[in-house]
Write a protein that holds these residues in place. Structure first.
Motif, short mmCIF file in Angstrom:
data_model
loop_
_atom_site.label_atom_id
_atom_site.label_comp_id
_atom_site.label_asym_id
_atom_site.label_seq_id
_atom_site.Cartn_x
_atom_site.Cartn_y
_atom_site.Cartn_z
N GLN A 148 0.66 -1.02 -0.06
CA GLN A 148 0.07 -0.09 -0.28
C GLN A 148 0.81 1.10 -0.05
O GLN A 148 0.57 2.31 -0.68
N LEU A 149 2.10 1.20 0.75
CA LEU A 149 2.81 2.36 0.76
C LEU A 149 3.45 2.56 -0.66
O LEU A 149 3.78 3.71 -0.85
N GLU A 150 3.97 1.56 -1.31
CA GLU A 150 4.56 1.69 -2.59
C GLU A 150 3.57 2.33 -3.56
O GLU A 150 3.89 3.14 -4.32
N PHE A 151 2.25 1.93 -3.54
CA PHE A 151 1.38 2.43 -4.35
C PHE A 151 1.08 3.98 -4.04
O PHE A 151 1.05 4.84 -4.85
N ASP A 152 0.86 4.28 -2.83
CA ASP A 152 0.74 5.47 -2.32
C ASP A 152 1.97 6.39 -2.61
O ASP A 152 1.71 7.89 -2.78
N THR A 153 3.01 5.88 -2.51
CA THR A 153 4.14 6.74 -2.80
C THR A 153 4.18 7.21 -4.42
O THR A 153 4.53 8.30 -4.77
N ARG A 154 3.80 6.08 -5.20
CA ARG A 154 3.70 6.45 -6.57
C ARG A 154 2.46 7.68 -6.84
O ARG A 154 2.61 8.50 -7.66
N LEU A 155 1.40 7.37 -6.00
CA LEU A 155 0.43 8.45 -6.14
C LEU A 155 0.84 9.83 -5.82
O LEU A 155 0.55 10.93 -6.69
N TRP A 156 1.90 9.89 -4.95
CA TRP A 156 2.23 11.09 -4.45
C TRP A 156 3.27 11.60 -5.25
O TRP A 156 3.35 12.84 -5.57
N LEU A 157 3.97 11.01 -5.94
CA LEU A 157 4.81 11.33 -7.05
C LEU A 157 4.19 11.87 -8.17
O LEU A 157 4.41 12.74 -8.71
N LEU A 158 2.98 11.31 -8.54
CA LEU A 158 2.08 11.68 -9.63
C LEU A 158 1.52 13.11 -9.28
O LEU A 158 1.54 13.99 -10.10
N TRP A 159 1.01 13.13 -7.93
CA TRP A 159 0.48 14.38 -7.64
C TRP A 159 1.43 15.38 -7.64
O TRP A 159 1.09 16.38 -7.83
N ARG A 160 2.71 15.27 -6.98
CA ARG A 160 3.65 16.20 -6.76
C ARG A 160 4.04 16.60 -8.45
O ARG A 160 4.38 18.06 -8.44
N ASP A 161 4.13 15.91 -9.29
CA ASP A 161 4.56 16.51 -10.71
C ASP A 161 3.48 17.03 -11.32
O ASP A 161 3.56 18.02 -11.89
N LYS A 162 2.08 16.66 -10.92
CA LYS A 162 1.13 17.42 -11.75
C LYS A 162 0.83 18.77 -11.00
O LYS A 162 0.41 19.79 -11.74
N GLU A 163 1.03 18.83 -9.51
CA GLU A 163 1.01 20.15 -8.94
C GLU A 163 1.96 20.98 -9.37
O GLU A 163 1.92 22.14 -9.65
N ALA A 164 3.19 20.65 -9.51
CA ALA A 164 4.28 21.30 -10.22
C ALA A 164 3.96 21.88 -11.58
O ALA A 164 4.13 23.02 -12.10
N CYS A 165 3.29 21.00 -12.46
CA CYS A 165 3.00 21.41 -13.90
C CYS A 165 1.96 22.50 -13.60
O CYS A 165 2.06 23.37 -14.73
N SER A 166 0.85 22.43 -12.81
CA SER A 166 0.06 23.11 -12.84
C SER A 166 0.48 24.69 -12.34
O SER A 166 -0.20 25.60 -12.75
#
Length: 168
Positions: A148-166
């Motif tokens: 679960q932590l591995e999956f959530d880490t990947r979600l966090w990375l996705l969120w972080r990148d998308k927030e940086a792009c926005s």
């Protein structure tokens, strides 16, 4: 950035759910409510102590750590979350092992649980070099919520990148 970069190994329906979670704005809420505590391990020395404590707790008989550091040059997409290197050298009649762990520097701002998951993953390579069943069992032994932590880490990375792009 698309979900493919971080969630490529997951089924298409999981990738679509992650994208929908982000698009609806619920991903931010999910991550901040579930992982509100950022760790305080900011230096290489503190990271070494943290990793060595976990190593002593779960892998007491494995070779010692030679080097641990945050690495700003690690590319998260290429090397995933961290990197473990292992070298054996002959010194006279003795075989010496050199084990080092590098964690991508962006994880200095990660929640505590994500850093632990990365460290557990890299420590598991001390005993199991390949990503096989025994490797993941060892990860789960050290961190029961590993998957679960591995999956959530990947979600966090996705969120972080998308927030940086926005923000651009």
């Amino acid at each position: 950035m698309s979900t493919v970069n971080y969630l490529a190994g997951y089924p298409e329906h999981i990738q679509q759910q992650a994208q929908a979670l982000y698009t609806s704005g619920k991903l931010t809420t999910y991550l901040t409510e579930k992982y509100s505590q950022q760790h305080q391990i900011q230096s290489d020395k503190a990271l070494y102590a943290y990793i060595n404590d976990l190593k002593q707790q779960y892998l007491r008989n494995s070779p010692p750590l030679s080097q641990v550091k945050y690495d700003s040059k690690l590319k998260v997409i290429q090397h995933a979350l961290g990197m473990h290197t292992y070298q054996s050298r002959m010194h006279g009649n003795k075989l010496k092992a050199h084990n080092s762990i590098r964690v991508a520097a962006l994880f200095k701002q990660a929640p505590t649980e994500f850093l632990r998951m990365i460290v557990v993953h890299e420590l598991a390579h001390f005993k199991e070099k390949e990503h096989n069943k025994a490797f993941y069992q060892l990860c789960q032994h050290m961190e029961p919520a590993y998957h679960q932590l591995e999956f959530d880490t990947r979600l966090w990375l996705l969120w972080r990148d998308k927030e940086a792009c926005s923000l651009k």
